[in-house]
Scaffold this active site. Structure first.
Site, short mmCIF file in Angstrom:
data_model
loop_
_atom_site.label_atom_id
_atom_site.label_comp_id
_atom_site.label_asym_id
_atom_site.label_seq_id
_atom_site.Cartn_x
_atom_site.Cartn_y
_atom_site.Cartn_z
N GLN A 2 9.01 2.72 17.26
CA GLN A 2 8.83 2.14 18.49
C GLN A 2 8.56 0.57 18.41
OE1 GLN A 2 6.99 3.95 22.22
NE2 GLN A 2 5.20 3.06 21.40
N ASP A 36 3.61 5.05 16.17
CA ASP A 36 5.04 5.21 16.51
C ASP A 36 5.57 4.13 15.95
OD1 ASP A 36 5.05 7.46 18.69
OD2 ASP A 36 3.07 6.22 19.04
N MET A 93 1.29 6.17 28.15
CA MET A 93 1.75 7.41 28.95
C MET A 93 0.40 8.00 29.40
SD MET A 93 5.59 7.95 28.09
CE MET A 93 5.42 9.23 26.72
N GLN A 127 12.48 8.07 28.95
CA GLN A 127 12.44 8.12 27.37
C GLN A 127 12.27 9.52 26.92
OE1 GLN A 127 8.73 5.69 27.22
NE2 GLN A 127 8.12 6.94 25.54
N HIS A 136 -6.69 9.64 24.02
CA HIS A 136 -7.30 10.15 22.97
C HIS A 136 -7.81 8.88 22.29
CE1 HIS A 136 -3.71 9.22 20.75
NE2 HIS A 136 -3.21 10.24 21.49
N GLY A 187 0.36 1.03 18.80
CA GLY A 187 0.12 2.13 17.61
C GLY A 187 0.89 2.11 16.60
N GLN A 188 0.53 2.02 15.31
CA GLN A 188 1.46 2.40 13.96
C GLN A 188 2.11 3.90 13.91
OE1 GLN A 188 2.58 0.00 11.86
NE2 GLN A 188 3.37 1.71 10.50
N HIS A 230 -5.49 5.91 21.95
CA HIS A 230 -5.25 4.88 22.76
C HIS A 230 -6.79 3.96 22.87
CE1 HIS A 230 -2.86 8.26 24.29
NE2 HIS A 230 -1.80 7.27 24.36
P1 AMP Z 1 1.73 7.07 24.35
O1 AMP Z 1 0.67 7.06 25.61
O2 AMP Z 1 1.81 8.29 23.50
O3 AMP Z 1 3.06 6.18 24.84
O4 AMP Z 1 1.12 6.12 23.45
C1 AMP Z 1 0.73 4.58 23.73
C2 AMP Z 1 0.12 3.96 22.58
O5 AMP Z 1 -0.78 4.55 21.87
C3 AMP Z 1 1.61 3.54 21.73
O6 AMP Z 1 1.45 2.48 21.10
C4 AMP Z 1 1.08 4.47 20.67
O7 AMP Z 1 1.80 4.23 19.31
C5 AMP Z 1 -0.32 4.59 20.45
N1 AMP Z 1 -0.96 5.69 19.81
C6 AMP Z 1 -0.64 7.12 20.03
N2 AMP Z 1 -1.13 7.91 19.37
C7 AMP Z 1 -2.02 6.98 18.27
C8 AMP Z 1 -2.85 7.51 17.31
N3 AMP Z 1 -3.04 8.42 16.93
N4 AMP Z 1 -3.33 6.29 16.83
C9 AMP Z 1 -3.21 5.03 17.26
N5 AMP Z 1 -2.31 4.77 18.01
C10 AMP Z 1 -1.64 5.64 19.00
#
Ligand code: AMP
Length: 266
Positions: free
Chosen positions: A157, A154, A34, A65, A38, A151-152, A41
């Site tokens: 998810q 979540d 999304m 969501q 950081h 990512g672990q 990602h």
């Molecule tokens: P999001 O943009 O928040 O939907 O996250 C996109 C992907 O990045 C998802 O698979 C998350 O689980 C993963 N993600 C978010 N934060 C972290 C983190 N701190 N470490 C590893 N993966 C992450």
């Protein structure tokens, strides 16, 4: 090589077709996000780049969501920064569809991972995993990846997506990367940007609590915060997971109960 920004399925197919041309047996990796990138990602994009011939990063703030529109409108967005990070990591394509392309007028087909989607986060965010599962299936159908990166951080998810892939017979490998944390232990999250310095100090109790790997001790450490849940959950791997609220910000985190899954640091 410069990253190519595409916004429609047709453009995506044209570009990925061009990249995959003459590469028999080439693999395509998808990193669904999304945005507001950081180092968490970045670690997913790095893994995809290391393992796949063509890397697609999707950036789509999925309205389906989000429960409250305030959370959706507060969600940080910085497309140029995200494109720079994705390009620097060597991604080939950034897929940034419009909301109306993902949810055209008359949209009414939803994916419900019924049991896994209704516990923990599902209790506190009704409909959240329906939105996640639906958008991920849609992204999988449009991008047609061989490997998808999550990512672990979540953990629920990941379980929902694993179930979806199995139940709907999707031939996609699921790769799960460890949680990336700041030096103070806080898991990186785009929502961290919404914390005041004082709130950030308060929520450091969350990684400290989870590090105990003991639900009773963890709950005691979280005393004073608004705790939605702290629980050991039999995911793969089993995790101690928690969600807390500080002001308007809600944070989730988890630690695997097994040693093998040590965390990366930003
Ligand atoms: P999001 O943009 O928040 O939907 O996250 C996109 C992907 O990045 C998802 O698979 C998350 O689980 C993963 N993600 C978010 N934060 C972290 C983190 N701190 N470490 C590893 N993966 C992450």
């Amino acid at each position: 090589m410069t990253i190519k920004l595409v916004t429609t399925a047709a453009e995506l197919h044209a570009e990925s077709g061009r990249l995959l041309m003459h590469k028999h047996g080439a693999s395509q990796g998808l990193v669904p996000t999304m945005g507001a990138f950081h180092a968490g990602h970045r670690s997913l994009i790095d893994a995809a780049r290391a393992e796949c011939d063509v890397v697609v990063v999707s950036i789509f703030v999925n309205p389906a969501q989000f429960g409250e529109t305030t959370d959706l409108s507060a969600y940080p967005r910085d497309e140029q920064h995200d494109l720079d990070v994705a390009e620097d990591a060597g991604a080939d394509l950034a897929f940034c569809p419009a909301v109306t392309a993902m949810y055209p007028p008359g949209f009414q087909t939803w994916v419900e991972v019924s049991e896994l989607g209704s516990i923990l986060e599902g209790v506190h965010r009704p409909g959240h995993f329906r939105g996640v599962a639906t958008v991920c299936l849609k992204l999988f159908n449009v991008v047609r990846p061989d490997v998808a990166y999550f990512g672990q951080k979540d953990a629920q998810q990941v379980e929902v997506i694993r179930r979806l892939l199995e139940d709907l017979s999707l031939d996609i490998d699921l790769r799960v990367l460890p949680t990336v944390r700041d030096a103070d232990g806080l898991a990186l999250s785009s929502r961290n940007e919404l914390l005041s310095p004082e709130q950030r100090q308060l929520v450091l109790a969350l990684p400290r609590a989870l590090a105990t790997k003991d639900p009773q001790q963890a709950r005691a450490q979280l005393d004073g915060l608004e705790v939605d849940y702290v629980a050991v959950v039999p995911f793969d791997p089993p995790v101690l997971a928690a969600a807390v609220r500080v002001g308007a910000v809600r944070l989730i985190d988890n630690v695997p109960m097994e040693e093998a899954h040590e965390h990366a640091t930003a």
